[in-house]
Design a protein around this motif. Structure first.
Motif, PDB file in Angstrom:
ATOM      1  N   VAL A  47     -56.963 -64.784  38.717  1.00  0.00           N
ATOM      2  CA  VAL A  47     -57.247 -63.742  39.703  1.00  0.00           C
ATOM      3  C   VAL A  47     -57.212 -62.342  39.087  1.00  0.00           C
ATOM      4  N   GLY A  48     -56.170 -62.054  38.313  1.00  0.00           N
ATOM      5  CA  GLY A  48     -56.048 -60.722  37.722  1.00  0.00           C
ATOM      6  C   GLY A  48     -57.191 -60.397  36.783  1.00  0.00           C
ATOM      7  N   GLU A  49     -57.663 -61.404  36.021  1.00  0.00           N
ATOM      8  CA  GLU A  49     -58.760 -61.167  35.080  1.00  0.00           C
ATOM      9  C   GLU A  49     -60.048 -60.867  35.842  1.00  0.00           C
ATOM     10  N   LEU A  50     -60.319 -61.625  36.908  1.00  0.00           N
ATOM     11  CA  LEU A  50     -61.547 -61.369  37.662  1.00  0.00           C
ATOM     12  C   LEU A  50     -61.492 -60.027  38.383  1.00  0.00           C
ATOM     13  N   ASN A  51     -60.316 -59.600  38.818  1.00  0.00           N
ATOM     14  CA  ASN A  51     -60.202 -58.263  39.404  1.00  0.00           C
ATOM     15  C   ASN A  51     -60.612 -57.194  38.401  1.00  0.00           C
ATOM     16  N   GLN A  52     -60.325 -57.440  37.132  1.00  0.00           N
ATOM     17  CA  GLN A  52     -60.747 -56.513  36.083  1.00  0.00           C
ATOM     18  C   GLN A  52     -62.274 -56.490  35.982  1.00  0.00           C
ATOM     19  N   VAL A  53     -62.895 -57.651  36.154  1.00  0.00           N
ATOM     20  CA  VAL A  53     -64.362 -57.725  36.134  1.00  0.00           C
ATOM     21  C   VAL A  53     -64.948 -56.910  37.278  1.00  0.00           C
ATOM     22  N   TRP A  54     -64.430 -57.136  38.509  1.00  0.00           N
ATOM     23  CA  TRP A  54     -64.968 -56.400  39.665  1.00  0.00           C
ATOM     24  C   TRP A  54     -64.765 -54.897  39.485  1.00  0.00           C
ATOM     25  N   THR A  55     -63.611 -54.508  38.939  1.00  0.00           N
ATOM     26  CA  THR A  55     -63.350 -53.076  38.737  1.00  0.00           C
ATOM     27  C   THR A  55     -64.373 -52.459  37.802  1.00  0.00           C
ATOM     28  N   ASN A  56     -64.639 -53.111  36.675  1.00  0.00           N
ATOM     29  CA  ASN A  56     -65.600 -52.567  35.715  1.00  0.00           C
ATOM     30  C   ASN A  56     -66.998 -52.478  36.303  1.00  0.00           C
ATOM     31  N   LEU A  57     -67.451 -53.551  36.952  1.00  0.00           N
ATOM     32  CA  LEU A  57     -68.820 -53.567  37.462  1.00  0.00           C
ATOM     33  C   LEU A  57     -69.006 -52.571  38.602  1.00  0.00           C
ATOM     34  N   ILE A  58     -68.050 -52.498  39.519  1.00  0.00           N
ATOM     35  CA  ILE A  58     -68.179 -51.570  40.652  1.00  0.00           C
ATOM     36  C   ILE A  58     -68.039 -50.129  40.188  1.00  0.00           C
ATOM     37  N   ASP A  59     -67.093 -49.875  39.273  1.00  0.00           N
ATOM     38  CA  ASP A  59     -66.909 -48.521  38.751  1.00  0.00           C
ATOM     39  C   ASP A  59     -68.159 -48.051  38.012  1.00  0.00           C
ATOM     40  N   ASN A  60     -68.765 -48.929  37.217  1.00  0.00           N
ATOM     41  CA  ASN A  60     -70.003 -48.574  36.518  1.00  0.00           C
ATOM     42  C   ASN A  60     -71.124 -48.273  37.503  1.00  0.00           C
ATOM     43  N   ALA A  61     -71.210 -49.071  38.572  1.00  0.00           N
ATOM     44  CA  ALA A  61     -72.254 -48.845  39.572  1.00  0.00           C
ATOM     45  C   ALA A  61     -72.076 -47.484  40.242  1.00  0.00           C
ATOM     46  N   ILE A  62     -70.846 -47.134  40.570  1.00  0.00           N
ATOM     47  CA  ILE A  62     -70.583 -45.824  41.180  1.00  0.00           C
ATOM     48  C   ILE A  62     -70.986 -44.703  40.230  1.00  0.00           C
ATOM     49  N   ASP A  63     -70.604 -44.835  38.952  1.00  0.00           N
ATOM     50  CA  ASP A  63     -70.967 -43.817  37.963  1.00  0.00           C
ATOM     51  C   ASP A  63     -72.481 -43.683  37.846  1.00  0.00           C
ATOM     52  N   ALA A  64     -73.196 -44.817  37.909  1.00  0.00           N
ATOM     53  CA  ALA A  64     -74.655 -44.777  37.784  1.00  0.00           C
ATOM     54  C   ALA A  64     -75.292 -44.010  38.933  1.00  0.00           C
ATOM     55  N   MET A  65     -74.697 -44.089  40.127  1.00  0.00           N
ATOM     56  CA  MET A  65     -75.274 -43.425  41.305  1.00  0.00           C
ATOM     57  C   MET A  65     -74.769 -41.999  41.495  1.00  0.00           C
ATOM     58  N   SER A  66     -73.733 -41.623  40.754  1.00  0.00           N
ATOM     59  CA  SER A  66     -73.076 -40.339  41.009  1.00  0.00           C
ATOM     60  C   SER A  66     -73.981 -39.147  40.743  1.00  0.00           C
ATOM     61  N   ALA A  67     -74.933 -39.293  39.815  1.00  0.00           N
ATOM     62  CA  ALA A  67     -75.780 -38.155  39.445  1.00  0.00           C
ATOM     63  C   ALA A  67     -76.610 -37.653  40.624  1.00  0.00           C
ATOM     64  N   LYS A  68     -77.045 -38.562  41.505  1.00  0.00           N
ATOM     65  CA  LYS A  68     -77.875 -38.120  42.635  1.00  0.00           C
ATOM     66  C   LYS A  68     -77.053 -37.782  43.876  1.00  0.00           C
ATOM     67  N   GLY A  69     -75.744 -37.941  43.781  1.00  0.00           N
ATOM     68  CA  GLY A  69     -74.862 -37.515  44.863  1.00  0.00           C
ATOM     69  C   GLY A  69     -74.767 -38.456  46.038  1.00  0.00           C
ATOM     70  N   LYS A  70     -75.407 -39.591  45.971  1.00  0.00           N
ATOM     71  CA  LYS A  70     -75.311 -40.597  47.028  1.00  0.00           C
ATOM     72  C   LYS A  70     -75.858 -41.905  46.483  1.00  0.00           C
ATOM     73  N   GLY A  71     -75.688 -42.969  47.234  1.00  0.00           N
ATOM     74  CA  GLY A  71     -76.221 -44.243  46.783  1.00  0.00           C
ATOM     75  C   GLY A  71     -75.741 -45.376  47.664  1.00  0.00           C
ATOM     76  N   THR A  72     -76.270 -46.562  47.395  1.00  0.00           N
ATOM     77  CA  THR A  72     -75.880 -47.766  48.128  1.00  0.00           C
ATOM     78  C   THR A  72     -75.408 -48.822  47.144  1.00  0.00           C
ATOM     79  N   LEU A  73     -74.185 -49.272  47.338  1.00  0.00           N
ATOM     80  CA  LEU A  73     -73.606 -50.356  46.543  1.00  0.00           C
ATOM     81  C   LEU A  73     -73.680 -51.629  47.378  1.00  0.00           C
ATOM     82  N   SER A  74     -74.360 -52.636  46.858  1.00  0.00           N
ATOM     83  CA  SER A  74     -74.530 -53.891  47.589  1.00  0.00           C
ATOM     84  C   SER A  74     -73.791 -55.008  46.867  1.00  0.00           C
TER      85      SER A  74
END
Length: 468
Positions: free
Chosen positions: A359-386
């Motif tokens: 469980v702890g290892e997969l939480n690390q996976v979700w953190t990296n992928l979601i955090d990267n997605a947020i960073d990718a959308m941050s430049a335009k000031g909004k976005g949709t994470l699905s």
């Protein structure tokens, strides 16, 4: 300088079984150097010149993280680093620096073909050292990545906890001050000497009004209009503190018709004490409700932290719902999601059973992928994470997608390489996606793929429901 001998080399456990003549060849074909404190043995991204044996002294290997050089590992005498046979590493991943006067013996890289061709036992020993080094480095890097993942969450988590904590402190102070005024207000209410029937009628009317209220959100214009309407009503009926009371009654869903309904059951001289008493009760209930809501928010956050870090369980594989870890990760990253105006769409397959996982290892996976997605959308000031999950035969499939600019085709094949990053200095370590792939492939026997085009990037994680 200390003389390197065959007995000295045999004191390195991995080299103990190697024939003496091969060790002598190693000594005769190596360069022997003495370094001063602060001298570089190798530099990040520069070619590795050979296999390095630390004869005396100590070196440290540093990596660049978030624009700051941090220590990866410290190495002492009788340890081996640098290039090793069959290693895919062509350049140094960090800076190797002597931290005191250090003696090294280095077998030049150009000797490697001869080593592999003519000295099987020595080659096998060095390959064994390489395997140990990879295992140890992987453990260190993965632990560092875990700490970095927690570091990414810490600021947002502090903000998440600070808001409800501040609300509790503020409302508790207001409630304390508010309760001090209760005796005086109660005395004024007793002074009007309402009979029991009128008291019961007021109470019944108040209950009816509160029970009939819906949780409708008012626009600013609607709220301002209603406050003006109630303000006029209180002034018309000569009731003081009308500003505060109008604001509070509107917030609790009252209108002028409700005030008329209550007023019919009281005498004109009793109106002011009765409405102040009602206002006082509404305020008390609101403050208590705010404290309760803030306390629940803190409890929810603590539960999410506990589940996210998995600190109440062992490190064995166990069955757990995939969506629980993802939801907790979204809670932990909640501040960053709101700060970047991100809309989150979640679709979890109700038919997907609990998955056997770390469980702890997969939480690390979700953190990296979601955090990267947020960073990718941050430049335009909004976005949709699905985020979508589904059962695919004996596998669980998890798709994390964003509508950011996408990943350029010429670098897409490199994003899982160790230390590769597209982020500017100080925002990326280049370890996240490599760690994601290692956790999914090696620890869960799954796969992780990426599809990307401008406006849509999705990472598809597939793990067996019954992993080994």
């Amino acid at each position: 300088m200390q003389q390197v001998t065959i007995p000295w080399l045999k004191s390195i456990e991995a080299l103990n079984p190697v024939p003496d003549e091969q060790l002598q060849w190693l000594i005769d074909n190596s360069d022997h150097q003495e370094l001063n404190e602060g001298d570089y043995i190798f530099k990040r991204d520069m070619p590795l010149d050979g296999t390095i044996f630390i004869v005396a002294g100590r070196i440290r290997i540093y990596l660049m993280r978030n624009g700051v050089r941090s220590e990866l590992v410290s190495m002492h005498e009788r340890q081996v680093t640098g290039f090793l046979p069959y290693s895919r590493a062509k350049v140094a991943i960090g800076d190797g620096i002597a931290v005191e006067t250090t003696q090294i013996m280095m077998l030049p890289r150009e000797k490697c073909p001869e080593l592999i061709r003519d000295f099987y036992e020595l080659t096998q020993a060095l390959v064994s050292l390489m395997s140990d080094r990879v295992r140890d480095s992987t453990a260190i890097i993965q632990q560092n990545e875990k700490m970095m993942a927690l570091g990414k969450l810490s600021a947002g988590l502090a903000h998440e906890l600070n808001n409800p904590a501040s609300s509790i402190v503020r409302n508790a102070a207001l409630l304390k001050q508010h309760l001090k005024a209760q005796p005086q207000l109660f005395a004024k209410l007793l002074a009007v000497n309402l009979d029991a029937d009128k008291v019961a009628a007021v109470k019944a009317e108040l209950t009816r009004i509160l029970d009939s209220k819906k949780d409708d959100r008012l626009t600013l214009r609607e709220r301002s209009r209603l406050e003006g309407e109630l303000l006029d009503w209180f002034e018309e009926h000569e009731i003081d503190d009308s500003d505060e009371m109008a604001e509070n009654f509107v917030e609790q869903g009252f209108n002028s018709a409700d005030l008329d309904a209550i007023y019919r059951h009281v005498t004109p001289e009793a109106a002011a004490p009765v409405f102040r008493w009602i206002n006082d009760n509404l305020l008390s209930e609101k403050m208590v409700a705010d404290i309760h809501h803030a306390s629940e928010r803190i409890a929810d956050l603590i539960t999410s932290i506990k589940t996210f870090t998995h600190m109440d369980r062992g490190q064995d594989r166990q069955y757990a719902p995939v969506d629980t870890g993802i939801r907790n990760t979204l809670t932990m990253l909640g501040h960053k999601i709101r700060a970047n105006n991100i809309t989150v769409v979640q679709e979890y397959d109700p038919e997907l059973p609990p998955v056997k996982m770390l469980v702890g290892e997969l939480n690390q996976v979700w953190t990296n992928l979601i955090d990267n997605a947020i960073d990718a959308m941050s430049a335009k000031g909004k976005g949709t994470l699905s985020i979508h999950t589904r059962k695919d035969r004996e596998f669980a499939e998890i798709i994390i997608a964003d509508d950011g600019p996408g990943i350029a085709e010429d670098i897409r094949s490199r994003i899982f390489d160790p230390f590769f990053t597209t982020k500017e200095m100080g925002k990326g370590t280049g370890m996240g996606l490599e760690v994601v792939q290692r956790i999914i492939k090696q620890q869960h026997q799954g796969s992780v793929k990426v599809n990307s085009e401008p406006g849509k990037t999705e990472f598809i994680v597939c793990i067996p429901i019954e992993s080994c």
